[in-house]
Scaffold this motif. Structure first.
Motif, mmCIF file in Angstrom:
data_model
loop_
_atom_site.group_PDB
_atom_site.id
_atom_site.type_symbol
_atom_site.label_atom_id
_atom_site.label_comp_id
_atom_site.label_asym_id
_atom_site.label_seq_id
_atom_site.Cartn_x
_atom_site.Cartn_y
_atom_site.Cartn_z
ATOM 1 N N GLY A 133 0.811 -1.210 0.000
ATOM 2 C CA GLY A 133 0.000 0.000 0.000
ATOM 3 C C GLY A 133 0.842 1.257 0.000
ATOM 4 N N LEU A 134 0.157 2.404 -0.008
ATOM 5 C CA LEU A 134 0.799 3.716 0.029
ATOM 6 C C LEU A 134 1.645 3.816 1.296
ATOM 7 N N TYR A 135 2.882 4.276 1.141
ATOM 8 C CA TYR A 135 3.856 4.336 2.234
ATOM 9 C C TYR A 135 4.193 5.786 2.521
ATOM 10 N N ILE A 136 3.998 6.207 3.777
ATOM 11 C CA ILE A 136 4.330 7.567 4.213
ATOM 12 C C ILE A 136 5.114 7.447 5.510
ATOM 13 N N ARG A 137 6.268 8.130 5.554
ATOM 14 C CA ARG A 137 7.130 8.046 6.738
ATOM 15 C C ARG A 137 7.763 9.404 7.054
ATOM 16 N N PRO A 138 7.071 10.256 7.806
ATOM 17 C CA PRO A 138 7.710 11.493 8.272
ATOM 18 C C PRO A 138 8.726 11.170 9.368
ATOM 19 N N MET A 139 9.796 11.971 9.431
ATOM 20 C CA MET A 139 10.845 11.688 10.415
ATOM 21 C C MET A 139 11.574 12.950 10.864
ATOM 22 N N VAL A 140 12.232 12.809 12.014
ATOM 23 C CA VAL A 140 13.097 13.844 12.580
ATOM 24 C C VAL A 140 14.412 13.160 12.898
ATOM 25 N N GLY A 141 15.532 13.747 12.470
ATOM 26 C CA GLY A 141 16.831 13.138 12.701
ATOM 27 C C GLY A 141 17.826 14.102 13.307
ATOM 28 N N VAL A 142 18.798 13.539 14.026
ATOM 29 C CA VAL A 142 19.866 14.312 14.658
ATOM 30 C C VAL A 142 21.185 13.601 14.394
ATOM 31 N N ASN A 143 22.184 14.347 13.933
ATOM 32 C CA ASN A 143 23.523 13.782 13.769
ATOM 33 C C ASN A 143 24.167 13.659 15.146
ATOM 34 N N VAL A 144 24.648 12.462 15.462
ATOM 35 C CA VAL A 144 25.314 12.247 16.746
ATOM 36 C C VAL A 144 26.812 12.053 16.566
ATOM 37 N N GLY A 145 27.261 12.183 15.382
ATOM 38 C CA GLY A 145 28.671 12.089 15.029
ATOM 39 C C GLY A 145 28.805 12.548 13.591
ATOM 40 N N ARG A 146 29.998 12.510 13.103
ATOM 41 C CA ARG A 146 30.227 12.964 11.736
ATOM 42 C C ARG A 146 29.529 12.074 10.702
ATOM 43 N N SER A 147 29.362 10.784 11.016
ATOM 44 C CA SER A 147 28.777 9.866 10.040
ATOM 45 C C SER A 147 27.667 8.992 10.628
ATOM 46 N N THR A 148 27.004 9.482 11.688
ATOM 47 C CA THR A 148 25.936 8.716 12.321
ATOM 48 C C THR A 148 24.742 9.621 12.604
ATOM 49 N N GLU A 149 23.561 9.099 12.311
ATOM 50 C CA GLU A 149 22.314 9.829 12.551
ATOM 51 C C GLU A 149 21.366 8.948 13.366
ATOM 52 N N VAL A 150 20.700 9.540 14.338
ATOM 53 C CA VAL A 150 19.630 8.878 15.073
ATOM 54 C C VAL A 150 18.343 9.579 14.674
ATOM 55 N N ASN A 151 17.289 8.776 14.387
ATOM 56 C CA ASN A 151 16.035 9.393 13.974
ATOM 57 C C ASN A 151 14.846 8.701 14.604
ATOM 58 N N ILE A 152 13.757 9.443 14.690
ATOM 59 C CA ILE A 152 12.472 8.886 15.081
ATOM 60 C C ILE A 152 11.521 9.133 13.921
ATOM 61 N N SER A 153 10.621 8.190 13.717
ATOM 62 C CA SER A 153 9.712 8.324 12.582
ATOM 63 C C SER A 153 8.363 7.704 12.897
ATOM 64 N N TYR A 154 7.403 8.083 12.095
ATOM 65 C CA TYR A 154 6.066 7.513 12.123
ATOM 66 C C TYR A 154 5.874 6.854 10.765
ATOM 67 N N VAL A 155 5.456 5.605 10.746
ATOM 68 C CA VAL A 155 5.256 4.883 9.486
ATOM 69 C C VAL A 155 3.770 4.606 9.328
ATOM 70 N N LYS A 156 3.247 4.924 8.165
ATOM 71 C CA LYS A 156 1.838 4.654 7.848
ATOM 72 C C LYS A 156 1.804 3.967 6.494
ATOM 73 N N ILE A 157 1.197 2.773 6.462
ATOM 74 C CA ILE A 157 0.997 2.061 5.204
ATOM 75 C C ILE A 157 -0.495 1.859 5.043
ATOM 76 N N SER A 158 -1.038 2.398 3.968
ATOM 77 C CA SER A 158 -2.469 2.254 3.688
ATOM 78 C C SER A 158 -2.677 0.924 2.992
ATOM 79 N N ASP A 159 -3.051 -0.064 3.782
ATOM 80 C CA ASP A 159 -3.250 -1.423 3.300
ATOM 81 C C ASP A 159 -4.711 -1.786 3.555
ATOM 82 N N ASP A 160 -5.015 -3.060 3.557
ATOM 83 C CA ASP A 160 -6.375 -3.512 3.856
ATOM 84 C C ASP A 160 -6.732 -3.261 5.314
ATOM 85 N N TYR A 161 -5.747 -2.949 6.142
ATOM 86 C CA TYR A 161 -5.939 -2.679 7.554
ATOM 87 C C TYR A 161 -5.090 -1.469 7.912
ATOM 88 N N ASP A 162 -5.241 -0.970 9.115
ATOM 89 C CA ASP A 162 -4.498 0.205 9.568
ATOM 90 C C ASP A 162 -3.116 -0.221 10.054
#
Length: 174
Positions: A133-162
């Motif tokens: 189904g349709l995939y939507i993933r908004p996110m917020v990320g923070v660099n914790v080093g020169r080559s590392t990112e930590v993020n939080i996200s919300y995932v929504k897939i519009s399928d036959d169910y929620d």
């Protein structure tokens, strides 16, 4: 005289924008990482944990904006017991729910270490009986080093169910 001044200002602005883009382009473009999530909504009656792989490639559009492509793999671990949906009850051994998201990605960088963004596309259902189904993933990320990112996200897939999920991830930038 005014026209020459305007032309010089425009040339200076264009030159500055190209130089800032060049600095931004030097930052990493390929990203790979993992995330873990907690499903909620209809899917939480069936599952209580998700783990996934994230892959992406981004191009710098300006100092503040990246656009790119993202994909990965998501595996939702299903509880193998009785599931009550109210009007009907499911019993038995359920397969894990698996998705392969394919999406366009956009990131906005208010600062170098902080980013906001979203992935929008289609989540291909991998396991049998999963239409995707349709995939939507908004996110917020923070660099914790020169080559590392930590993020939080919300995932929504519009399928036959929620299918909704909150996830915490770590990305390594190459």
């Amino acid at each position: 005289m005014k026209n020459k001044t305007y032309v010089l200002v425009i040339i200076a602005l264009i030159t500055l924008s190209f130089s800032s883009m060049a600095q931004r382009v030097d930052r990493t473009n390929f990203k790979a990482g993992v995330h873990a999530g907690v499903p909620f909504g209809d899917i939480s009656d069936l599952a209580n944990f998700e783990i996934g792989l994230d892959l992406g490639y981004h191009w710098a559009l300006s100092e503040l904006i990246d656009a790119g492509l993202s994909t990965g793999f998501m595996n939702v671990f299903v509880n193998n017991d009785t599931v009550d949906f109210g009007s009907f009850v499911l019993e038995g051994d359920f397969p894990n729910i698996q998705y392969l998201p394919v999406a366009a990605a956009l990131r906005i960088y208010p600062t170098y270490d902080f980013k906001l963004g979203a992935d929008v596309g289609y989540a291909v259902g991998v396991n049998q009986g999963n239409s995707g189904g349709l995939y939507i993933r908004p996110m917020v990320g923070v660099n914790v080093g020169r080559s590392t990112e930590v993020n939080i996200s919300y995932v929504k897939i519009s399928d036959d169910y929620d299918f909704s999920m909150a996830a915490l991830g770590i990305l390594f930038l190459f």
